[in-house]
Write a protein that holds these residues in place. Sequence first.
Motif, PDB file in Angstrom:
ATOM      1  N   ARG A 135      -0.652  -3.476   5.837  1.00  9.96           N
ATOM      2  CA  ARG A 135       0.391  -3.211   4.836  1.00  9.96           C
ATOM      3  C   ARG A 135       1.657  -3.996   5.140  1.00  9.96           C
ATOM      4  N   TRP A 172       3.062   4.881  -0.007  1.00  6.95           N
ATOM      5  CA  TRP A 172       3.089   3.577  -0.656  1.00  6.95           C
ATOM      6  C   TRP A 172       3.788   3.678  -2.010  1.00  6.95           C
ATOM      7  N   ASN A 220       4.718  -1.748  -2.995  1.00 11.18           N
ATOM      8  CA  ASN A 220       3.610  -1.957  -2.068  1.00 11.18           C
ATOM      9  C   ASN A 220       2.353  -2.424  -2.803  1.00 11.18           C
ATOM     10  N   SER A 244      -0.897   6.335  -1.868  1.00 10.49           N
ATOM     11  CA  SER A 244       0.172   6.269  -2.865  1.00 10.49           C
ATOM     12  C   SER A 244       0.988   7.554  -2.911  1.00 10.49           C
TER      13      SER A 244
END
Length: 511
Positions: A194, A43, A47, A267
């Motif tokens: 997502r 991500w 995002n 992340s």
Amino acid sequence: MSAPETSQVSHPDGRVELSEPTALTGRFANPELVPVPIAKRKWTTYNYFALWMGMAHNIPSYLLASGLIAIGMNWLQAFMTITLANLIVLVPMLLNSHAGTKYGIPFPVFARAFYGVRGANFAALLRAFIGCAWFGIQTWVGGQAVYVIVGKFAGDWWTDAARIFGQPWSIWLGFLLFWGFQMAIIWRGIEAVRRFENWTAPLVTVGFLLLLGYVLIKAGGFGPIFSQPSQLGWGADFWKVFAPSLMGMIAFWATLSLNMPDFTRFSSSQRRQVWGQVLGLPTTMSFMAIVSIMITSGGIVLYGEAIWDPVELASRFDSAVVVVLALLGLGLATVSANLAANVVSPSYDFSNAFPRRISFRVGGLITGVIGIVIMPWRLIADPNIYIFAWLNFYGGVLAAVAGVLIAGYWLRARARLALAELYRERGRYWFRGGWNWRALVATVIGAVFAVGGAYGGPFPEDGLIPLLKMFYDYSWVAGFFAAMLTYLALSVFGSAARVPSEYAGTDGENR
């Protein structure tokens, strides 16, 4: 059965993973709960910015500002209150997000380090049930939008349908359709969420801007809107409601301030998730606040009253095209927010309670069912109940959990965890029988200080515990600091979630 031996590997950027994550096959692990491998942490800043745009631009967040206008604030007072609240809540949110990015773990696993491998269910289920209620609230307002949209084409047989439990049966149908659409997305997993967030993020403002444009035209521009006076003034009447209103605005994201590790575990770096959130939360919520303020104030100009519900306001518009387009945008925004904020995290929380039986998908389904059972239509029936009872009460309780986590992770463990031990029975985070009594006592004491004096709405006017009534106006702050200080004090008298010496200094700087 304990987890097999596996070592943790530290990377130059400070992130940590297990050398053999598939070795975590014990009773406290499943594919959704084990650490995300570094290779799958992809991500980016966008995002997280998109995630916050999707979560912030929804009808319940609109109701924050419109509710403040409805209780008598003017545009400046409402905007100031909401903006300050979001800057405050961003701090614990970023502090708890760090563990998700560093170790690739979701919130309920993070909580194991301080509540115990079993005790983490206490913190996780507190958060989960509140998420279920929010899911129900979002779904109810989304169902109302469906009801109004269909009514513009179907006519009186739909809008004036026979009533069931005090509501037209057509509203209940819209509610169930909206519910089913969301369940279909969550059943496809976290990556589907997502992708949905990325796709909808640039579009979710359309509905609100259409509402704003229509109101501005009909009201004669910004002048009449911003000239609406405060019914509270700037004296004692305003400051009397400012503190509890601020606590309510902070509490709106008290859930996410706990469970952001559910998202930051994916992340690609600490920097990216921090910047994504810093750019995403305050800006989108401030934008949402000013749009809500202008629309609600414009409604006062047009209709002589503060209509705090945007669906009800839109239903009064003459233009069917504006109504349909606006509510479609609002509905899309509500789905986006609901999936990210109110389904993902409870799904992990329920999965953590029964790792071998409940998957992420089944947890999402449980969330949806509880969201109906909790009767969300009652929670948003009145702005005073919405802000001062619902938001302030649960915000104070969850603030106590946040106080324990931040004290444990940053002040006790110094941001260092023994990753495999989080999944091990009778390991370092087992404490006594899987529970850390210090964290439980601290949470209860923090919650009592925060909400023991709850008054107004469904609570006694003198407060549940009259002696604590004065703390309720500062519920989030009282709960957070009471729990933090209690946990630190209790931790002095024995071991409490310190990283073992063999891990100390092995995982890089605390980035």
